[in-house]
Design a protein around this motif. Structure first.
Motif, PDB file in Angstrom:
ATOM      1  N   MET A  99     -46.553  -8.229 -80.103  1.00 25.91           N
ATOM      2  CA  MET A  99     -48.131  -8.149 -80.030  1.00 25.91           C
ATOM      3  C   MET A  99     -48.241  -8.618 -78.970  1.00 25.91           C
ATOM      4  SD  MET A  99     -50.812 -11.346 -81.526  1.00 25.91           S
ATOM      5  CE  MET A  99     -50.694 -10.120 -82.863  1.00 25.91           C
ATOM      6  N   GLN A 100     -47.096  -9.855 -78.240  1.00 28.54           N
ATOM      7  CA  GLN A 100     -46.806  -9.537 -76.582  1.00 28.54           C
ATOM      8  C   GLN A 100     -46.698  -8.494 -76.074  1.00 28.54           C
ATOM      9  OE1 GLN A 100     -43.194 -12.016 -76.099  1.00 28.54           O
ATOM     10  NE2 GLN A 100     -44.195 -14.123 -76.876  1.00 28.54           N
ATOM     11  N   ASN A 101     -46.015  -7.559 -76.375  1.00 28.44           N
ATOM     12  CA  ASN A 101     -46.369  -6.355 -75.717  1.00 28.44           C
ATOM     13  C   ASN A 101     -47.428  -5.518 -75.786  1.00 28.44           C
ATOM     14  OD1 ASN A 101     -42.951  -6.302 -74.805  1.00 28.44           O
ATOM     15  ND2 ASN A 101     -42.169  -5.400 -76.820  1.00 28.44           N
ATOM     16  N   TYR A 102     -48.216  -5.545 -76.985  1.00 29.01           N
ATOM     17  CA  TYR A 102     -49.607  -4.514 -77.071  1.00 29.01           C
ATOM     18  C   TYR A 102     -50.284  -5.751 -75.960  1.00 29.01           C
ATOM     19  CZ  TYR A 102     -53.121  -2.603 -78.789  1.00 29.01           C
ATOM     20  OH  TYR A 102     -54.952  -1.510 -78.646  1.00 29.01           O
ATOM     21  N   ILE A 103     -50.496  -6.606 -75.528  1.00 26.36           N
ATOM     22  CA  ILE A 103     -51.409  -7.206 -75.244  1.00 26.36           C
ATOM     23  C   ILE A 103     -51.241  -7.106 -73.437  1.00 26.36           C
ATOM     24  CG2 ILE A 103     -52.160  -9.962 -74.067  1.00 26.36           C
ATOM     25  CD1 ILE A 103     -52.184 -10.283 -77.061  1.00 26.36           C
ATOM     26  N   ILE A 104     -50.037  -7.376 -73.199  1.00 27.05           N
ATOM     27  CA  ILE A 104     -49.769  -6.418 -71.586  1.00 27.05           C
ATOM     28  C   ILE A 104     -49.980  -5.013 -71.585  1.00 27.05           C
ATOM     29  CG2 ILE A 104     -47.651  -6.926 -70.122  1.00 27.05           C
ATOM     30  CD1 ILE A 104     -46.320  -9.099 -71.260  1.00 27.05           C
TER      31      ILE A 104
END
Length: 206
Positions: A99-104
């Motif tokens: 999810m972190q990678n997607y939000i970034i």
């Protein structure tokens, strides 16, 4: 659909704050407080905005894209913002690496801004005053108890509304027995807003 950020900010932030924002017209700039789109024979799609102390620009006409709407949904679930004398930040407290990678990715896609990942890789932060103003003026809420669904979301078609709800569910939702969907928030107003938004899909909530 799009948000005319020139009109949007001129209607919602103070004159002093507007003086810190420049409208970029090719190689020229003009203070937002002194700029009138009606007096300019210019396509708004060619204009940019930037803050006085930043080189980063935003399009003056910000597209209401699935990516923007999803980002707002994640913010409702896991975001907060703060401003002081030194920084203006919009942050997401996320531990899930995927999810972190997607939000970034979403932040880069929507704002062309590279977010930072800190505090033992649990906090994603956008350090940009224009982005801070956008979230503030949309009425997203600074902290957990102030969260709301931005009013324009209610007027979007189902496909975009679904993006918002999907992102919010990923952050603050779960499915329990009998196919019941449960959303969690300390903001009663946010839960009421989400309930209203879900009525678009004839989902009854309580």
């Amino acid at each position: 659909k799009s948000i005319n950020l020139i009109s949007f900010f001129k209607e919602r932030i103070s004159k002093e704050q507007q003086k810190q924002i420049f409208v970029v017209i090719g190689n020229e700039t003009k203070e937002l407080s002194e700029f009138s789109l009606n007096e300019q024979d210019i396509d708004i799609g060619k204009l940019k905005l930037r803050h006085k102390f930043s080189k980063h620009v935003l399009p003056a006409n910000l597209e209401i894209s699935p990516e923007l709407v999803r980002l707002l949904g994640y913010y409702a679930a896991e975001g907060y913002s703060r401003i002081n004398k030194w920084v203006s930040q919009v942050s997401f407290r996320i531990c899930n690496r995927e999810m972190q990678n997607y939000i970034i990715y979403l932040i880069k896609k929507v704002f062309d801004n590279t977010a930072s990942l800190g505090e033992e890789n649990t906090k994603i932060t956008i350090c940009n005053k224009l982005v801070y103003y956008l979230f503030e003026c949309l009425g997203c809420g600074k902290g957990a108890y102030e969260k709301r669904v931005p009013s324009f979301i209610f007027g979007l078609d189902k496909s975009l509304a679904r993006e918002y709800l999907s992102a919010f569910f990923e952050g603050d939702g779960s499915i329990i027995k009998d196919r019941n969907i449960v959303f969690y928030s300390v903001s009663r107003s946010l839960l009421d807003d989400v309930s209203l938004l879900m009525s678009k899909f004839k989902v009854i909530s309580r």
